[in-house]
Write a protein that holds these residues in place. Sequence first.
Motif, PDB file in Angstrom:
ATOM      1  N   GLY A  88      12.481   4.840  88.365  1.00  0.00           N
ATOM      2  CA  GLY A  88      12.843   5.768  89.553  1.00  0.00           C
ATOM      3  C   GLY A  88      12.521   5.999  91.056  1.00  0.00           C
ATOM      4  N   PHE A  89      11.151   4.585  91.352  1.00  0.00           N
ATOM      5  CA  PHE A  89      10.555   4.718  92.535  1.00  0.00           C
ATOM      6  C   PHE A  89      10.729   6.041  93.718  1.00  0.00           C
ATOM      7  N   GLY A  90       9.493   6.552  92.513  1.00  0.00           N
ATOM      8  CA  GLY A  90       9.693   8.085  92.706  1.00  0.00           C
ATOM      9  C   GLY A  90       8.013   8.593  92.407  1.00  0.00           C
ATOM     10  N   ALA A  91       7.133   9.213  93.252  1.00  0.00           N
ATOM     11  CA  ALA A  91       5.733   9.106  92.762  1.00  0.00           C
ATOM     12  C   ALA A  91       5.735  11.213  92.028  1.00  0.00           C
ATOM     13  N   ASP A  92       6.359  11.365  92.399  1.00  0.00           N
ATOM     14  CA  ASP A  92       6.978  12.792  92.287  1.00  0.00           C
ATOM     15  C   ASP A  92       9.032  12.648  91.836  1.00  0.00           C
ATOM     16  N   ALA A  93       8.859  14.577  91.134  1.00  0.00           N
ATOM     17  CA  ALA A  93      10.756  14.495  91.168  1.00  0.00           C
ATOM     18  C   ALA A  93      11.166  13.962  92.301  1.00  0.00           C
ATOM     19  N   GLN A  94      10.665  14.455  93.752  1.00  0.00           N
ATOM     20  CA  GLN A  94      11.275  14.462  95.095  1.00  0.00           C
ATOM     21  C   GLN A  94      11.685  13.384  95.653  1.00  0.00           C
ATOM     22  N   GLY A 126       3.624  12.768  81.385  1.00  0.00           N
ATOM     23  CA  GLY A 126       4.251  13.963  80.261  1.00  0.00           C
ATOM     24  C   GLY A 126       5.327  14.165  80.147  1.00  0.00           C
ATOM     25  N   ILE A 127       5.851  14.581  78.594  1.00  0.00           N
ATOM     26  CA  ILE A 127       6.660  15.471  78.708  1.00  0.00           C
ATOM     27  C   ILE A 127       7.922  16.163  79.854  1.00  0.00           C
ATOM     28  N   ASP A 128       6.751  17.130  79.965  1.00  0.00           N
ATOM     29  CA  ASP A 128       7.531  18.337  81.112  1.00  0.00           C
ATOM     30  C   ASP A 128       7.140  17.899  82.343  1.00  0.00           C
ATOM     31  N   VAL A 129       6.755  16.997  83.483  1.00  0.00           N
ATOM     32  CA  VAL A 129       6.901  15.296  83.954  1.00  0.00           C
ATOM     33  C   VAL A 129       8.107  14.951  83.981  1.00  0.00           C
ATOM     34  N   VAL A 131      10.614  15.244  82.308  1.00  0.00           N
ATOM     35  CA  VAL A 131      11.620  15.876  82.083  1.00  0.00           C
ATOM     36  C   VAL A 131      12.355  16.640  83.383  1.00  0.00           C
ATOM     37  N   ALA A 132      11.321  16.882  84.258  1.00  0.00           N
ATOM     38  CA  ALA A 132      11.674  17.012  85.409  1.00  0.00           C
ATOM     39  C   ALA A 132      11.786  16.311  86.849  1.00  0.00           C
ATOM     40  N   ARG A 133      11.624  14.887  86.714  1.00  0.00           N
ATOM     41  CA  ARG A 133      11.681  13.307  87.177  1.00  0.00           C
ATOM     42  C   ARG A 133      14.034  13.438  86.620  1.00  0.00           C
ATOM     43  N   MET A 134      13.869  13.615  85.734  1.00  0.00           N
ATOM     44  CA  MET A 134      14.938  13.519  84.948  1.00  0.00           C
ATOM     45  C   MET A 134      16.213  14.520  86.171  1.00  0.00           C
ATOM     46  N   ARG A 135      15.598  15.823  85.446  1.00  0.00           N
ATOM     47  CA  ARG A 135      17.012  16.438  86.237  1.00  0.00           C
ATOM     48  C   ARG A 135      16.336  16.220  87.623  1.00  0.00           C
ATOM     49  N   ALA A 136      15.464  16.015  88.412  1.00  0.00           N
ATOM     50  CA  ALA A 136      16.137  15.483  89.559  1.00  0.00           C
ATOM     51  C   ALA A 136      16.596  14.353  90.254  1.00  0.00           C
ATOM     52  N   ALA A 137      16.807  13.456  88.914  1.00  0.00           N
ATOM     53  CA  ALA A 137      17.799  12.454  89.496  1.00  0.00           C
ATOM     54  C   ALA A 137      19.702  12.710  89.041  1.00  0.00           C
ATOM     55  N   ARG A 138      18.942  13.638  87.762  1.00  0.00           N
ATOM     56  CA  ARG A 138      20.825  14.683  87.529  1.00  0.00           C
ATOM     57  C   ARG A 138      21.285  14.472  88.645  1.00  0.00           C
ATOM     58  N   TYR A 174      15.376  14.884  77.035  1.00  0.00           N
ATOM     59  CA  TYR A 174      15.789  14.249  78.641  1.00  0.00           C
ATOM     60  C   TYR A 174      17.765  14.260  78.139  1.00  0.00           C
ATOM     61  N   SER A 175      18.375  14.745  77.365  1.00  0.00           N
ATOM     62  CA  SER A 175      19.677  14.748  77.147  1.00  0.00           C
ATOM     63  C   SER A 175      20.134  16.450  78.030  1.00  0.00           C
ATOM     64  N   GLU A 176      18.652  17.076  77.511  1.00  0.00           N
ATOM     65  CA  GLU A 176      18.615  18.085  77.751  1.00  0.00           C
ATOM     66  C   GLU A 176      18.744  18.611  79.157  1.00  0.00           C
ATOM     67  N   ALA A 177      18.029  18.003  79.189  1.00  0.00           N
ATOM     68  CA  ALA A 177      17.860  17.574  81.542  1.00  0.00           C
ATOM     69  C   ALA A 177      18.955  17.099  82.113  1.00  0.00           C
ATOM     70  N   GLY A 178      19.866  16.190  81.826  1.00  0.00           N
ATOM     71  CA  GLY A 178      21.443  16.081  81.592  1.00  0.00           C
ATOM     72  C   GLY A 178      21.145  14.481  82.086  1.00  0.00           C
ATOM     73  N   ALA A 179      20.776  13.587  81.131  1.00  0.00           N
ATOM     74  CA  ALA A 179      21.068  12.215  80.937  1.00  0.00           C
ATOM     75  C   ALA A 179      22.428  12.168  79.523  1.00  0.00           C
ATOM     76  N   ASP A 180      23.198  11.542  80.273  1.00  0.00           N
ATOM     77  CA  ASP A 180      24.564  11.036  79.849  1.00  0.00           C
ATOM     78  C   ASP A 180      24.486  10.365  78.449  1.00  0.00           C
ATOM     79  N   CYS A 181      23.638   9.303  78.495  1.00  0.00           N
ATOM     80  CA  CYS A 181      23.076   8.149  77.855  1.00  0.00           C
ATOM     81  C   CYS A 181      21.699   8.222  77.561  1.00  0.00           C
ATOM     82  N   LEU A 182      21.601   7.639  75.759  1.00  0.00           N
ATOM     83  CA  LEU A 182      20.038   7.862  75.190  1.00  0.00           C
ATOM     84  C   LEU A 182      19.597   6.819  75.664  1.00  0.00           C
TER      85      LEU A 182
END
Length: 278
Positions: A88-94, A126-129, A131-138, A174-182
């Motif tokens: 995702g080319f980002g140090a954090d979710a933002q 970590g899974i929390d981090v 997931v936050a990154r996935m939610r940001a992408a979504r 990741y699915s719950e965070a909004g991923a369409d495909c796994l």
Amino acid sequence: MTRTVAEKRADFCALHAKGCFVLPNPWDVGSARYLEGLGFKALATTSSGYAWSLGRPDGALSRDTVLAHLRDLVAATDLPVNADFESGFGADAQGVAESVRMAVATGVAALSIEDSTGDPAHPLHGIDVAVARMRAARAAIDEAGGDVLLVGRAENFFAGRPDLDDAIARLKAYSEAGADCLYAPGIRTREQIAAVVAAVAPKPVNLLVGSASELTLQDIEALGVRRVSVGGAMARSAWGGFIRAARGIAEQGRFDGFADAAPGNELNAFFRSAGRQP
């Protein structure tokens, strides 16, 4: 016929509704156009294949370089393009959200986000981090219109942490965070594949087939997989032929490595008929 970005994205979404399709991975405009000419229905980029073509290792390219590559491939083909967007080319979710907005603007039909860190001591977020990154992408995709598919990748088997239960837990999150495909690159056995498909159903699963496999496409479809990609395998195959020919000359003074070379007149004829300039 030149298809619009919206049409390509709609086509790509429809491919995931049923059956199983192959998503080969070109590394440049020429390989993309050749694969389109063979009748494939969609393409995916390969971070490794493109990096090697620039003389760099996988993961060493800048965001700007990757975005330019995405624009080139989208412009070169009427097929939908799925972007290997690394982590995702980002140090954090933002930062991930900002990069995803840029990727969407290139015209890709989908993009994947990995949970790898690039740190050998701690190779997975970590899974929390994660997931936050996935939610940001979504959220970034939704703000741009929502017609780009988001692929969530659990990198356990590539990152030296081959724990199927953890990979499945990550994919479900990741699915719950909004991923369409796994996608869990590195799983290979029928049992592993079936377990992943069952865990995230009804969402589609991408399977990587990056080496010779006893599984046919029909076998893979029977296991419930919706799409198959090959990662850097086509680029590695091309490099394999190049290396064998080059070493034959350098080490033995022989030129028989050219025996399987594609005829230049056939390549010229194909690209002459392929037409469009990017």
